[in-house]
Design an enzyme around this catalytic site. Structure first.
Site, PDB file in Angstrom:
ATOM      1  CB  ILE A 134     -13.350 -19.165  25.242  1.00 42.96           C
ATOM      2  CG1 ILE A 134     -13.905 -17.866  25.809  1.00 42.96           C
ATOM      3  CG2 ILE A 134     -13.910 -20.340  25.990  1.00 42.96           C
ATOM      4  CD1 ILE A 134     -15.429 -17.727  25.659  1.00 42.96           C
ATOM      5  CD  GLN A 188     -23.943 -25.314  15.547  1.00 47.46           C
ATOM      6  OE1 GLN A 188     -25.092 -25.563  15.884  1.00 47.46           O
ATOM      7  NE2 GLN A 188     -23.332 -25.968  14.581  1.00 47.46           N
ATOM      8  NE  ARG A 205     -27.424 -29.320  25.668  1.00 48.48           N
ATOM      9  CZ  ARG A 205     -26.513 -28.372  25.496  1.00 48.48           C
ATOM     10  NH1 ARG A 205     -25.266 -28.582  25.831  1.00 48.48           N
ATOM     11  NH2 ARG A 205     -26.847 -27.216  24.984  1.00 48.48           N
ATOM     12  CG  HIS A 240     -22.133 -30.892  23.529  1.00 47.28           C
ATOM     13  ND1 HIS A 240     -21.678 -30.383  22.330  1.00 47.28           N
ATOM     14  CD2 HIS A 240     -22.682 -29.845  24.206  1.00 47.28           C
ATOM     15  CE1 HIS A 240     -21.943 -29.083  22.284  1.00 47.28           C
ATOM     16  NE2 HIS A 240     -22.528 -28.732  23.411  1.00 47.28           N
ATOM     17  CB  SER A 280     -19.610 -24.260  28.765  1.00 46.53           C
ATOM     18  OG  SER A 280     -20.245 -24.215  27.516  1.00 46.53           O
TER      19      SER A 280
HETATM   20  C1  SIN Z   1     -25.999 -25.792  21.411  1.00 45.95           C
HETATM   21  O1  SIN Z   1     -25.880 -24.799  20.724  1.00 45.95           O
HETATM   22  O2  SIN Z   1     -26.942 -26.567  21.342  1.00 45.95           O
HETATM   23  C2  SIN Z   1     -24.922 -26.097  22.396  1.00 45.95           C
HETATM   24  C3  SIN Z   1     -24.761 -25.022  23.361  1.00 45.95           C
HETATM   25  C4  SIN Z   1     -24.052 -25.514  24.563  1.00 45.95           C
HETATM   26  O3  SIN Z   1     -23.471 -26.601  24.549  1.00 45.95           O
HETATM   27  O4  SIN Z   1     -24.110 -24.852  25.589  1.00 45.95           O
END
Ligand code: SIN
Length: 512
Positions: free
Chosen positions: A19, A51, A278, A336, A376
């Protein structure tokens, strides 16, 4: 990549076809741009796997200040407040820009954007597409827009191997195809190469994202920052496949809860419960699993709606024999996102003249110690505009001629993976980080194919060792508290190598 690349001399070179790279190339049009993409356009990078969606204050009653407040809270004291506020104000226009390029976001019957709820957002703020297929839809639209734009030349199946720098200025970039390496002479390179997941044993990122942009910039002498802050997603599906399949946080946003194999809802007493930031959720799951328990997402309350709201997660679960409407979903944390990166200012400029960075590879100051969910992709589009404006306004100097043929082995992250995963995971301590640095240094110092990935992994460990506190995604079991006056850390490869050599020397001296 085939044929002579000298015809591309003098163009802006964007490295990366996700992106950030494609949005930058589009924003630079009609200026001639070369996009260097490891795979076919649209197939490369992490964006496709995203996602959740894109965070932006577009809902009724929401505004940029509330988005900024949530971003700052997640960043745990290390965000650049000015960047956060400017970003939050620009975010709605980034969504409009993507829609203008053709992205079809999910909308209600009146045409209003549907908004998802994700952790640490105090309200629904996440624009999504195809339910949980947001990244795929955005990449479809961007790829089609790039293919329509005649000023953009895509070098597909090519990777950047080295930046050529003279007197502190970018002079070119060495690119490698299937069996040839050559230099493009240019005075403007934008790195948009994504994250470092491929350096970890378990990651939601594609294996091909292993910090190549960080290595290119570091070897060229650029400053990197916040490298110790690596975000672990709490809920990857417990499965042997790589990348680890993501179970989007939006599933918890729709009411799913976390339980262990004794049926205990272990987040019940933690502020925010399953929707805490998170890092908090990832650590809670990590500790449960370390105590020998298995952890599950219980999404059964979502019921029959699950399939239409989360088609990608449904398909992933089906492939692994799980029916989320009936079964518990086994989950584990997985690397991640990397908050750290190449230090850039608000125009995306790095510390090297002629080098810009955009997207996950950049450290803009937006995320601080912990990125807020779904910031992000929005950041990539917002900064793509700012980078493009700055590149376009930079005085064009004719790129100096550069040596044309190079031989350079493809970098291989395998040697760095075990050491980095063991040393700089969800929780760290000095002993483990020192062991990681000692294991990585000989590789990083050498010139074998593992050198660049090891150099990046070693820099992450050096930064993590230096930060003697726990903050955001950086959890030190030997320093559980927060420092009184936290500061961001900047490091160059030369400094990190120096620290690592000193550490290795001291360890050998003690042994002798
Ligand atoms: C997620 O859909 O849980 C991840 C989204 C993200 O990393 O911002």
């Amino acid at each position: 990549m085939t044929g002579d690349v000298s015809a591309l001399d003098g163009r802006v070179v964007v490295v990366g076809g996700g992106i950030a790279g494609l949005a930058t190339a589009l924003r630079l049009a009609p200026r001639p741009v070369v996009v260097v993409s490891k795979g076919p356009l649209g197939a490369e990078g992490s964006t496709n796997w995203a996602q959740g969606g894109l965070a932006a204050a577009v809902g009724d009653g929401d505004d940029a200040e509330q988005h900024a407040i949530d971003t700052l809270a997640a960043g745990d004291g290390l965000c650049d407040e000015e960047v956060v506020r400017r970003f939050a104000r620009a975010a709605p226009a980034a969504i409009e820009q993507l829609a203008a390029w053709g992205a079809r976001f999910d909308r209600d019957a009146e045409g209003r954007l549907e908004l998802g709820q994700e952790a640490a957002h105090r309200r629904r703020r996440v624009v999504h597409a195809e339910g949980d297929g947001s990244g795929r839809e955005v990449m479809r639209a961007l790829t089609a827009a790039v293919r329509r734009t005649l000023s953009i030349t895509a070098l597909e199946g090519a990777a950047a191997r080295r930046l050529l720098v003279e007197d502190g200025k970018i002079r070119g970039v060495v690119v490698t195809g299937a069996n040839e390496s050559a230099a493009i002479a240019t005075d403007a390179v934008v790195l948009a190469t994504g994250g470092v997941g491929g350096l970890y044993d378990v990651s939601t990122n594609p294996l091909g994202s292993f910090g190549q942009g960080l290595a290119l910039a570091a070897r060229a002498g650029a400053a990197l920052a916040d490298l110790e802050f690596v975000q672990f997603h709490p809920t990857a599906l417990q499965a042997a496949t790589r990348p680890a399949p993501l179970i989007t946080e939006a599933v918890r946003g729709e009411g799913a809860i976390l339980v262990d194999d004794a049926g205990e809802r272990f987040m019940a007493d933690i502020p925010g419960r399953e929707m805490a930031a998170r890092d908090v959720v990832a650590r809670a799951i990590w500790r449960r699993r370390r105590a020998g328990r298995r952890v599950f997402l219980d999404a059964r309350a979502i019921g029959a709606r699950f399939g239409s709201r989360f088609p990608s997660v449904s398909a992933i679960c089906a492939r692994h024999g799980v029916d989320p409407t009936r079964d518990l979903i086994p989950v584990r944390p997985a690397e991640h996102y990397h908050m750290g990166g190449i230090v850039v200012d608000q125009t995306g400029r790095s510390s090297i003249d002629g080098l810009w960075a955009c997207g996950e590879v950049a450290c803009t100051g937006l995320h601080g110690a912990n990125r807020l969910a779904s910031n992000s992709l929005t950041e990539a589009v917002v900064f793509a505009g700012w980078v493009a404006d700055d590149v376009a306004s930079a005085t064009a100097t004719r790129a100096a001629p550069v040596r044309r043929r190079f031989s350079d082995a493809a970098p291989d992250p395998a040697g760095a993976r075990r050491a980095l995963s063991a040393a700089a995971g969800v929780e760290r301590d000095a002993e483990g980080l020192r062991a990681g640095i000692r294991a990585l240094l000989p590789l990083a110092d050498g010139d074998e194919s593992g050198a660049d990935p090891a150099a990046v992994a070693m820099m992450i460990c050096v930064a993590a060792l230096r930060r003697e506190e726990s903050r955001g995604a950086h959890a030190r079991v030997d320093f559980p508290g927060k420092a009184q006056a936290p500061a961001r850390q900047t490091v160059t490869l030369a400094e990190a190598l120096c620290s690592a050599r000193e550490l290795a020397f001291t360890a050998n001296f003690r042994k002798a």
